[in-house]
Write a protein that holds these residues in place. Structure first.
Motif, mmCIF file in Angstrom:
data_model
loop_
_atom_site.group_PDB
_atom_site.id
_atom_site.type_symbol
_atom_site.label_atom_id
_atom_site.label_comp_id
_atom_site.label_asym_id
_atom_site.label_seq_id
_atom_site.Cartn_x
_atom_site.Cartn_y
_atom_site.Cartn_z
ATOM 1 N N THR A 44 0.826 -0.957 -0.063
ATOM 2 C CA THR A 44 0.102 0.071 -0.438
ATOM 3 C C THR A 44 0.864 1.123 0.461
ATOM 4 O O THR A 44 0.488 2.440 -0.229
ATOM 5 C CB THR A 44 -0.909 0.007 1.193
ATOM 6 O OG1 THR A 44 0.248 -0.136 2.387
ATOM 7 C CG2 THR A 44 -1.966 -1.206 1.467
ATOM 8 N N ARG A 45 2.020 0.895 -0.197
ATOM 9 C CA ARG A 45 3.204 2.409 -0.069
ATOM 10 C C ARG A 45 3.115 3.288 -1.312
ATOM 11 O O ARG A 45 2.585 2.650 -2.097
ATOM 12 C CB ARG A 45 4.558 1.873 0.135
ATOM 13 C CG ARG A 45 4.756 1.083 1.685
ATOM 14 C CD ARG A 45 5.954 1.016 1.700
ATOM 15 N NE ARG A 45 7.290 1.647 1.409
ATOM 16 C CZ ARG A 45 7.369 2.999 2.912
ATOM 17 N NH1 ARG A 45 7.690 2.907 3.646
ATOM 18 N NH2 ARG A 45 8.584 3.641 2.252
ATOM 19 N N LEU A 50 0.643 1.827 -7.325
ATOM 20 C CA LEU A 50 0.072 0.695 -8.472
ATOM 21 C C LEU A 50 0.410 -0.468 -9.169
ATOM 22 O O LEU A 50 -0.171 -0.707 -9.511
ATOM 23 C CB LEU A 50 0.782 2.244 -9.338
ATOM 24 C CG LEU A 50 0.485 3.666 -9.529
ATOM 25 C CD1 LEU A 50 1.047 4.760 -10.224
ATOM 26 C CD2 LEU A 50 -1.436 3.877 -9.577
ATOM 27 N N VAL A 51 1.362 -0.585 -8.621
ATOM 28 C CA VAL A 51 2.146 -2.151 -9.298
ATOM 29 C C VAL A 51 1.570 -3.554 -8.693
ATOM 30 O O VAL A 51 0.886 -4.203 -9.080
ATOM 31 C CB VAL A 51 2.952 -2.212 -9.000
ATOM 32 C CG1 VAL A 51 3.966 -4.131 -9.162
ATOM 33 C CG2 VAL A 51 4.571 -1.340 -10.182
ATOM 34 N N SER A 52 0.309 -3.251 -7.301
ATOM 35 C CA SER A 52 0.604 -3.881 -6.473
ATOM 36 C C SER A 52 -1.119 -3.739 -6.345
ATOM 37 O O SER A 52 -1.657 -4.750 -6.530
ATOM 38 C CB SER A 52 0.521 -3.796 -5.341
ATOM 39 O OG SER A 52 0.531 -2.811 -3.890
ATOM 40 N N GLY A 53 -1.728 -2.779 -6.655
ATOM 41 C CA GLY A 53 -2.986 -2.743 -6.531
ATOM 42 C C GLY A 53 -3.687 -2.316 -7.518
ATOM 43 O O GLY A 53 -4.649 -2.349 -8.021
ATOM 44 N N GLY A 61 -1.658 1.114 -18.677
ATOM 45 C CA GLY A 61 -2.733 2.125 -18.862
ATOM 46 C C GLY A 61 -1.998 3.542 -17.628
ATOM 47 O O GLY A 61 -1.817 4.518 -18.791
ATOM 48 N N VAL A 62 -2.378 3.260 -17.075
ATOM 49 C CA VAL A 62 -2.043 4.547 -16.273
ATOM 50 C C VAL A 62 -0.811 4.961 -16.398
ATOM 51 O O VAL A 62 -0.331 6.450 -16.149
ATOM 52 C CB VAL A 62 -2.609 4.180 -14.712
ATOM 53 C CG1 VAL A 62 -1.844 5.864 -13.845
ATOM 54 C CG2 VAL A 62 -3.289 4.075 -14.544
ATOM 55 N N LEU A 63 0.451 4.451 -16.070
ATOM 56 C CA LEU A 63 2.175 4.355 -16.348
ATOM 57 C C LEU A 63 2.146 5.116 -18.221
ATOM 58 O O LEU A 63 2.554 5.830 -17.628
ATOM 59 C CB LEU A 63 2.679 2.908 -16.173
ATOM 60 C CG LEU A 63 4.219 3.479 -16.842
ATOM 61 C CD1 LEU A 63 5.165 4.278 -15.378
ATOM 62 C CD2 LEU A 63 5.157 1.411 -16.816
ATOM 63 N N TRP A 123 10.056 -2.887 -11.836
ATOM 64 C CA TRP A 123 9.249 -2.488 -10.796
ATOM 65 C C TRP A 123 8.736 -3.351 -10.239
ATOM 66 O O TRP A 123 8.781 -2.991 -8.621
ATOM 67 C CB TRP A 123 8.719 -0.784 -11.380
ATOM 68 C CG TRP A 123 7.989 -0.768 -10.664
ATOM 69 C CD1 TRP A 123 8.342 -0.246 -8.694
ATOM 70 C CD2 TRP A 123 7.283 0.575 -10.276
ATOM 71 N NE1 TRP A 123 7.108 0.822 -7.858
ATOM 72 C CE2 TRP A 123 6.138 1.166 -9.896
ATOM 73 C CE3 TRP A 123 6.523 1.245 -11.904
ATOM 74 C CZ2 TRP A 123 5.524 2.291 -9.238
ATOM 75 C CZ3 TRP A 123 5.706 2.317 -12.093
ATOM 76 C CH2 TRP A 123 5.184 2.752 -10.640
ATOM 77 N N ARG A 124 7.902 -3.896 -11.111
ATOM 78 C CA ARG A 124 7.287 -4.667 -9.936
ATOM 79 C C ARG A 124 7.901 -5.787 -10.036
ATOM 80 O O ARG A 124 7.337 -6.287 -8.866
ATOM 81 C CB ARG A 124 5.944 -5.403 -11.622
ATOM 82 C CG ARG A 124 5.566 -6.733 -11.237
ATOM 83 C CD ARG A 124 4.754 -7.635 -12.569
ATOM 84 N NE ARG A 124 3.599 -6.101 -12.656
ATOM 85 C CZ ARG A 124 2.269 -5.242 -13.181
ATOM 86 N NH1 ARG A 124 2.108 -5.716 -11.094
ATOM 87 N NH2 ARG A 124 1.893 -4.776 -13.359
#
Length: 198
Positions: A44-45, A50-53, A61-63, A123-124
């Motif tokens: 949740t940090r 963004l990667v985990s959620g 798409g967001v990236l 990143w993931r």
């Protein structure tokens, strides 16, 4: 929403939400819960959410939208006004609606790192491995971590599964190496725990 493995799942909303699945709700031992919840809390940090959620396609798409809106190489591109893809529409919305101060910070950050390479797979992987390490530090139990990661509990089967899976699972190898490293001892000490020899 499905909770993977029945333990926990993180949802990228504001504020982030941790969904607790049936395996976690039914768990009676603390180490497994500490591993699952510690890992979820790390997810949740801001650097991880963004990667985990988000599902992979939505994250992509967001990236792409953030890059189109704020990255110097992407903002120079001339785009048709009627482009219909999600990333383009979201990028235009971000560029118009984010607070000016935040938009400038993002633009500056991207500009300072314009020539650096970036791969979202790295990143993931960093998010997954860091979450596993946090979970291990909080649970103090590698066996509990391996249970949640889906390895069998019977010692002979676990040994065989570890040998087979570690050959191709870089995340599992990272956790195993971390569990016997000075970094693990230092992280545990920073949390107020001691690692004693027998």
């Amino acid at each position: 929403m499905r909770v993977e493995g029945g333990w926990t799942s993180v949802s990228c909303v504001h504020p982030p939400v941790i969904l607790v699945g049936p395996a976690a709700r039914a768990e009676t031992t603390a180490p497994r819960l500490r591993f699952a919840l510690g890992r979820a809390l790390f997810f949740t940090r801001p650097a991880a959410i963004l990667v985990s959620g988000l599902p992979k396609p939505l994250f992509a798409g967001v990236l792409a939208a953030a890059l189109q809106a704020f990255h110097p190489r992407h903002t120079r591109r001339v785009r048709a006004r009627d482009e219909a893809d999600l990333a383009t529409r979201l990028g235009q919305t971000l560029a118009r609606k984010l607070p000016i101060r935040l938009a400038r910070q993002l633009s500056t950050g991207f500009k300072e790192r314009e020539q650096e390479g970036f791969d979202s797979r790295d990143w993931r992987a960093w998010v997954q491995r860091s979450g596993d390490r946090v979970g291990l530090c909080l649970s103090r139990n590698l066996g509990a971590a391996l249970d949640i990661l889906g390895l069998p509990q019977e010692p002979g089967e676990r040994s065989a599964a570890l040998k087979a899976r570690a050959a191709f699972d870089a995340d599992l190898r990272d956790l195993l190496v971390f569990a016997v490293s000075p970094a693990y001892v230092g992280a545990r000490r920073a949390l107020g725990f001691e690692v004693k020899s027998r």
